[in-house]
Motif scaffolding. Structure first.
Motif, PDB file in Angstrom:
ATOM      1  N   LEU A 121      41.007 -34.496 -26.396  1.00 17.22           N
ATOM      2  CA  LEU A 121      40.283 -33.430 -27.078  1.00 17.22           C
ATOM      3  C   LEU A 121      39.323 -32.744 -26.122  1.00 17.22           C
ATOM      4  O   LEU A 121      38.648 -33.408 -25.320  1.00 17.22           O
ATOM      5  CB  LEU A 121      39.487 -33.998 -28.262  1.00 17.22           C
ATOM      6  CG  LEU A 121      40.263 -34.772 -29.330  1.00 17.22           C
ATOM      7  CD1 LEU A 121      39.304 -35.233 -30.421  1.00 17.22           C
ATOM      8  CD2 LEU A 121      41.363 -33.906 -29.917  1.00 17.22           C
ATOM      9  N   GLU A 152      35.247 -28.132 -28.125  1.00 15.16           N
ATOM     10  CA  GLU A 152      35.944 -27.871 -29.388  1.00 15.16           C
ATOM     11  C   GLU A 152      35.634 -28.957 -30.406  1.00 15.16           C
ATOM     12  O   GLU A 152      35.429 -28.680 -31.598  1.00 15.16           O
ATOM     13  CB  GLU A 152      37.447 -27.785 -29.136  1.00 15.16           C
ATOM     14  CG  GLU A 152      38.253 -27.357 -30.357  1.00 15.16           C
ATOM     15  CD  GLU A 152      39.731 -27.217 -30.053  1.00 15.16           C
ATOM     16  OE1 GLU A 152      40.415 -26.512 -30.824  1.00 15.16           O
ATOM     17  OE2 GLU A 152      40.211 -27.805 -29.053  1.00 15.16           O
ATOM     18  N   ASN A 181      33.653 -28.238 -34.079  1.00 15.87           N
ATOM     19  CA  ASN A 181      34.216 -28.557 -35.388  1.00 15.87           C
ATOM     20  C   ASN A 181      33.381 -29.603 -36.115  1.00 15.87           C
ATOM     21  O   ASN A 181      33.233 -29.546 -37.342  1.00 15.87           O
ATOM     22  CB  ASN A 181      35.659 -29.024 -35.225  1.00 15.87           C
ATOM     23  CG  ASN A 181      36.621 -27.879 -34.981  1.00 15.87           C
ATOM     24  OD1 ASN A 181      36.926 -27.106 -35.888  1.00 15.87           O
ATOM     25  ND2 ASN A 181      37.084 -27.735 -33.750  1.00 15.87           N
ATOM     26  N   ASP A 185      47.061 -31.338 -42.937  1.00 21.54           N
ATOM     27  CA  ASP A 185      47.193 -29.957 -42.448  1.00 21.54           C
ATOM     28  C   ASP A 185      47.651 -28.988 -43.523  1.00 21.54           C
ATOM     29  O   ASP A 185      48.361 -28.027 -43.248  1.00 21.54           O
ATOM     30  CB  ASP A 185      48.166 -29.916 -41.258  1.00 21.54           C
ATOM     31  CG  ASP A 185      48.054 -28.616 -40.472  1.00 21.54           C
ATOM     32  OD1 ASP A 185      46.931 -28.115 -40.321  1.00 21.54           O
ATOM     33  OD2 ASP A 185      49.092 -28.095 -40.016  1.00 21.54           O
ATOM     34  N   ALA A 213      39.631 -23.742 -41.269  1.00 17.18           N
ATOM     35  CA  ALA A 213      40.261 -24.194 -40.019  1.00 17.18           C
ATOM     36  C   ALA A 213      39.599 -25.450 -39.477  1.00 17.18           C
ATOM     37  O   ALA A 213      40.273 -26.339 -38.943  1.00 17.18           O
ATOM     38  CB  ALA A 213      40.202 -23.072 -38.986  1.00 17.18           C
ATOM     39  N   HIS A 214      38.248 -25.557 -39.639  1.00 18.93           N
ATOM     40  CA  HIS A 214      37.577 -26.734 -39.073  1.00 18.93           C
ATOM     41  C   HIS A 214      38.010 -28.004 -39.790  1.00 18.93           C
ATOM     42  O   HIS A 214      38.120 -29.065 -39.175  1.00 18.93           O
ATOM     43  CB  HIS A 214      36.048 -26.582 -39.152  1.00 18.93           C
ATOM     44  CG  HIS A 214      35.471 -26.749 -40.518  1.00 18.93           C
ATOM     45  ND1 HIS A 214      35.250 -25.687 -41.366  1.00 18.93           N
ATOM     46  CD2 HIS A 214      35.087 -27.871 -41.196  1.00 18.93           C
ATOM     47  CE1 HIS A 214      34.732 -26.138 -42.503  1.00 18.93           C
ATOM     48  NE2 HIS A 214      34.631 -27.440 -42.430  1.00 18.93           N
ATOM     49  N   ARG A 225      40.984 -28.622 -41.196  1.00 17.88           N
ATOM     50  CA  ARG A 225      42.320 -28.982 -40.746  1.00 17.88           C
ATOM     51  C   ARG A 225      42.255 -29.606 -39.347  1.00 17.88           C
ATOM     52  O   ARG A 225      42.957 -30.574 -39.048  1.00 17.88           O
ATOM     53  CB  ARG A 225      43.226 -27.764 -40.781  1.00 17.88           C
ATOM     54  CG  ARG A 225      43.417 -27.198 -42.177  1.00 17.88           C
ATOM     55  CD  ARG A 225      44.152 -25.867 -42.194  1.00 17.88           C
ATOM     56  NE  ARG A 225      45.559 -25.999 -41.848  1.00 17.88           N
ATOM     57  CZ  ARG A 225      46.411 -24.990 -41.857  1.00 17.88           C
ATOM     58  NH1 ARG A 225      45.993 -23.770 -42.211  1.00 17.88           N
ATOM     59  NH2 ARG A 225      47.684 -25.171 -41.540  1.00 17.88           N
ATOM     60  N   TRP A 226      41.388 -29.050 -38.492  1.00 16.31           N
ATOM     61  CA  TRP A 226      41.260 -29.573 -37.130  1.00 16.31           C
ATOM     62  C   TRP A 226      40.695 -30.991 -37.160  1.00 16.31           C
ATOM     63  O   TRP A 226      41.197 -31.890 -36.478  1.00 16.31           O
ATOM     64  CB  TRP A 226      40.348 -28.649 -36.317  1.00 16.31           C
ATOM     65  CG  TRP A 226      40.383 -28.930 -34.837  1.00 16.31           C
ATOM     66  CD1 TRP A 226      41.146 -28.312 -33.895  1.00 16.31           C
ATOM     67  CD2 TRP A 226      39.603 -29.920 -34.129  1.00 16.31           C
ATOM     68  NE1 TRP A 226      40.918 -28.844 -32.649  1.00 16.31           N
ATOM     69  CE2 TRP A 226      39.969 -29.838 -32.765  1.00 16.31           C
ATOM     70  CE3 TRP A 226      38.664 -30.854 -34.509  1.00 16.31           C
ATOM     71  CZ2 TRP A 226      39.408 -30.656 -31.788  1.00 16.31           C
ATOM     72  CZ3 TRP A 226      38.101 -31.684 -33.543  1.00 16.31           C
ATOM     73  CH2 TRP A 226      38.475 -31.584 -32.199  1.00 16.31           C
ATOM     74  N   ALA A 269      43.118 -33.617 -38.221  1.00 14.77           N
ATOM     75  CA  ALA A 269      44.143 -33.924 -37.228  1.00 14.77           C
ATOM     76  C   ALA A 269      43.606 -34.693 -36.029  1.00 14.77           C
ATOM     77  O   ALA A 269      44.364 -35.421 -35.373  1.00 14.77           O
ATOM     78  CB  ALA A 269      44.804 -32.632 -36.748  1.00 14.77           C
ATOM     79  N   HIS A 270      42.302 -34.558 -35.737  1.00 13.57           N
ATOM     80  CA  HIS A 270      41.799 -35.048 -34.453  1.00 13.57           C
ATOM     81  C   HIS A 270      40.702 -36.103 -34.531  1.00 13.57           C
ATOM     82  O   HIS A 270      40.377 -36.710 -33.504  1.00 13.57           O
ATOM     83  CB  HIS A 270      41.279 -33.867 -33.618  1.00 13.57           C
ATOM     84  CG  HIS A 270      42.328 -32.869 -33.271  1.00 13.57           C
ATOM     85  ND1 HIS A 270      42.461 -31.659 -33.938  1.00 13.57           N
ATOM     86  CD2 HIS A 270      43.326 -32.905 -32.358  1.00 13.57           C
ATOM     87  CE1 HIS A 270      43.473 -30.993 -33.423  1.00 13.57           C
ATOM     88  NE2 HIS A 270      44.023 -31.717 -32.474  1.00 13.57           N
TER      89      HIS A 270
END
Length: 639
Positions: free
Chosen positions: A14, A18, A22, A205, A357-358, A360-361, A364-365
């Protein structure tokens, strides 16, 4: 600068900037839970608990804090992620740690009895076995599953995990069940998407909090592909008959393929996992076949059909009609909505259904973030919502609503009507039901349904059509409405396996046992039908919250426990005794008598058949979960 992070057993690198950006947008309550789980340090809770507050983010509670504390949280989590403990040193499913962090992540108190349930529903751990896995079924033991929707796939995944041979048979040519076959405009999920998935295969997602059906179908296809389920599925084959063969202690499964080829196979256990809403119900309207335009049922939608510039009528006012109206109002020249009975419609709680968007990010991470989002969606519509369906006799004697909790929902829906249509307007009165909320399935406005009914080119008829003719529809008061398209959003026949000829011991037909009032014991068991576990069984759907997938996962866990019991007893058959069956059904009916569905006689609902409520269960989710942890052998014949 980058750091390596392990999420769902996969290592990803990562970008640090970023990650921080987030995390700044993240739910502070979830961040505390994630930090505690990543570090294994319960002191994290003591450090931050008093600085987290909660605000409504329907149907959830969002954790917030001041900027300085949030920055401190972000720094601590980045450091923890950059310096991970050895693999396996910090289990994400530690019950004691989980019990401390759950209230911070979920925003409410969490009773100790819920910890096991929440660990499973959050996907932190798989469904935990109760009976010891010390015995094995015979090598040639086979389970046949009927249907490749979410229920059938869930059963298949558990069989695969247990090393039990299985086959799925589905009449379609792909997985997905209703999400594969039903494609009308606007079709969508009305359970929050973060929760409406399998707990063992969480999707973080989703593009929408309530996605369109095609997105959900893609999810189910991905589950099938990731787990190689297609290797075990016989597509384009319809099960016509199931017959118990007593001398072999097997089920005979008769199928017919799309090309007409017939086949006979055998299984030790059958799991009918076909839903009970499959056959479209067409209304009995005089002249229905004489219409010169296009007549179409929502369940049999033609993707090539365009409504642009057409004069359209839609018959129905349930969830399907609401979604079609919302999706097509801008295309049609004129739309007439024929409403036999109004539903209570809840407003959309957010300005948009798009998932930020944050979020979903982060799903995922960041380890455990998607799990907590799933669990928050579940918890927000779980047993905290149970009082909405339970009748308070003193309150109900003086109100349309059945309880104070039910009244909160009623007032919210009434306020929505007043905001859109105006208080005491004719159109507002047309869409206002005369029964308590949940008397029939409540509907969520996708965002533009009520607004669509106010448009100049939209009319609402508060009745069914009187008749159909070549030009269109004749109304109850004698007016002719000329049309190009008539859409029948009139629902389905309630089919609890009635399309399959199922014969148990001594050739007894399940349809005759059930009549017009089907019922089942835990695990979808019925006396006289050994080794048959009906997934979409009567009284297996949550009525007050969660989603269909909850009932599915509870049932599948019970199935696996029963198979283990058979292995331990070296038994070839398992079935419920008539006495236990009758007592269980009586308990359902006695509890159901205190719910909204038995005290809203004016509500037309598919929940009811033969005088009984046959779809929903009347219990709290925790009660259903606990009662299905392990089979009660005293209730069963295991031979």
């Amino acid at each position: 600068m980058t750091i390596a992070v392990t999420v769902a057993a996969a290592e990803v690198r990562l970008d640090l900037a970023e990650l921080r950006a987030n995390l700044q947008e993240a739910d502070a309550g979830i961040l505390v839970a994630v930090l505690a789980q990543v570090t294994g340090e319960v002191s994290v809770v003591d450090r931050f608990a008093d600085r987290i507050t909660f605000t409504p983010d329907p149907p959830e509670q969002r954790g917030s804090t001041d900027p300085e504390t949030h920055a401190e949280l972000v720094d601590a989590l980045v450091e923890a992620l950059a310096n991970p403990r050895p693999a396996g040193a910090v289990p994400g499913d530690d019950p004691e740690l989980f019990a401390r962090v759950a209230p911070l992540a979920l925003g409410t108190d969490v009773g100790a009895e819920y910890i096991g349930l929440l660990l499973e529903q959050g996907g932190f751990q798989p469904s935990q076995p109760v009976l010891p896995r010390t015995a094995k079924l015979p090598a040639d033991f086979k389970v046949t599953i009927i249907g490749a929707g979410i229920a059938g796939m869930a059963a298949a995944l558990e069989c695969a995990a247990a090393g039990i041979a299985y086959e799925i048979i589905d009449r379609n040519d792909d997985v997905g069940g209703t999400w594969y076959t039903t494609v009308y405009p606007g079709i969508g999920v009305d359970t929050p998407s973060a929760y409406y998935s399998l707990s063992r295969d969480i999707n973080g997602d989703w593009s929408s909090y309530y996605p369109q059906g095609a997105e959900y179908q893609r999810y189910l296809k991905s589950v099938a592909d990731k787990n190689a389920l297609r290797d075990h599925i016989r597509f384009s084959a319809e099960v016509q008959a199931l017959r118990w063969v007593e001398d072999r202690k097997l089920w005979e499964v008769r199928t017919v393929a799309a090309d007409g080829t017939q086949d006979v196979s055998y299984a030790n256990v059958v799991v009918p996992a076909a839903g009970y809403l499959n056959r479209p119900r067409w209304p009995e309207l005089a002249g229905r076949d004489t219409f010169g335009g296009v007549s179409i049922h929502s369940a049999e939608w033609d993707p090539e059909l365009s409504l642009r510039g057409k004069k359209v009528a839609i018959i129905g006012a349930g969830c399907t009609a609401v979604q079609i109206v919302d999706a097509s109002v801008d295309e049609v020249e004129h739309l007439t909505v024929f409403q036999r009975q109004p539903h209570w419609v809840a407003p959309r709680k957010r300005l948009t259904d798009d998932v930020p968007a944050h979020r979903r990010w982060l799903n995922a991470h960041v380890p455990f973030y998607a799990n907590w989002n799933r669990l928050k969606s579940f918890w927000g519509t779980a047993d905290n919502n149970y009082p909405v369906i339970v009748r308070d006799p003193e309150w109900a004697a003086e109100h349309l609503s059945i309880s104070p909790a039910n009244d909160v929902l009623l007032q919210m829906c009434r306020d929505y009507i007043d905001r859109v249509f105006g208080a005491d307007t004719d159109l507002g009165k047309k869409v206002t039901p005369d029964f308590a909320p949940y008397g029939k399935r409540i509907i969520r406005d996708p965002g533009g349904y009520y607004a669509a009914l106010t448009r100049e080119h939209v009319d609402v008829e508060a009745s069914e059509p009187a008749a159909v003719n070549e030009r269109g529809i004749l109304t109850q008061d004698g007016r002719q409405i000329d049309l190009d398209v008539i859409i029948y959003a009139t629902g389905y026949h309630l089919d609890f396996l009635s399309t399959i000829d199922i014969r148990g011991r001594d050739g007894v037909r399940l349809a005759e046992v059930w009549g017009d009032s089907p019922s089942a014991y835990r695990g979808g068991l019925v006396p006289g039908f050994p080794n048959m576990f009906i997934s979409s069984a009567p009284n297996y759907s949550p009525g007050h919250g969660a989603g269909h997938n909850f009932g599915v996962e509870v049932m599948v866990h019970y199935l696996m426990e029963c198979l283990q019991l058979m292995a331990q007893r070296e038994a070839s058959t398992l079935e419920v005794t008539p006495e236990a069956f009758e007592a269980y059904v009586r308990h359902i009916d006695e509890t159901m008598a205190q719910t909204v569905w038995c005290h809203t006689p004016t509500a037309h609902t598919y929940y009811r058949s033969g005088g009984r409520i046959v779809t929903a269960f009347p219990f709290k989710l925790i009660d259903v979960w606990q009662s299905h942890r392990a089979p009660n052998e005293e209730d069963l014949l295991v031979r």
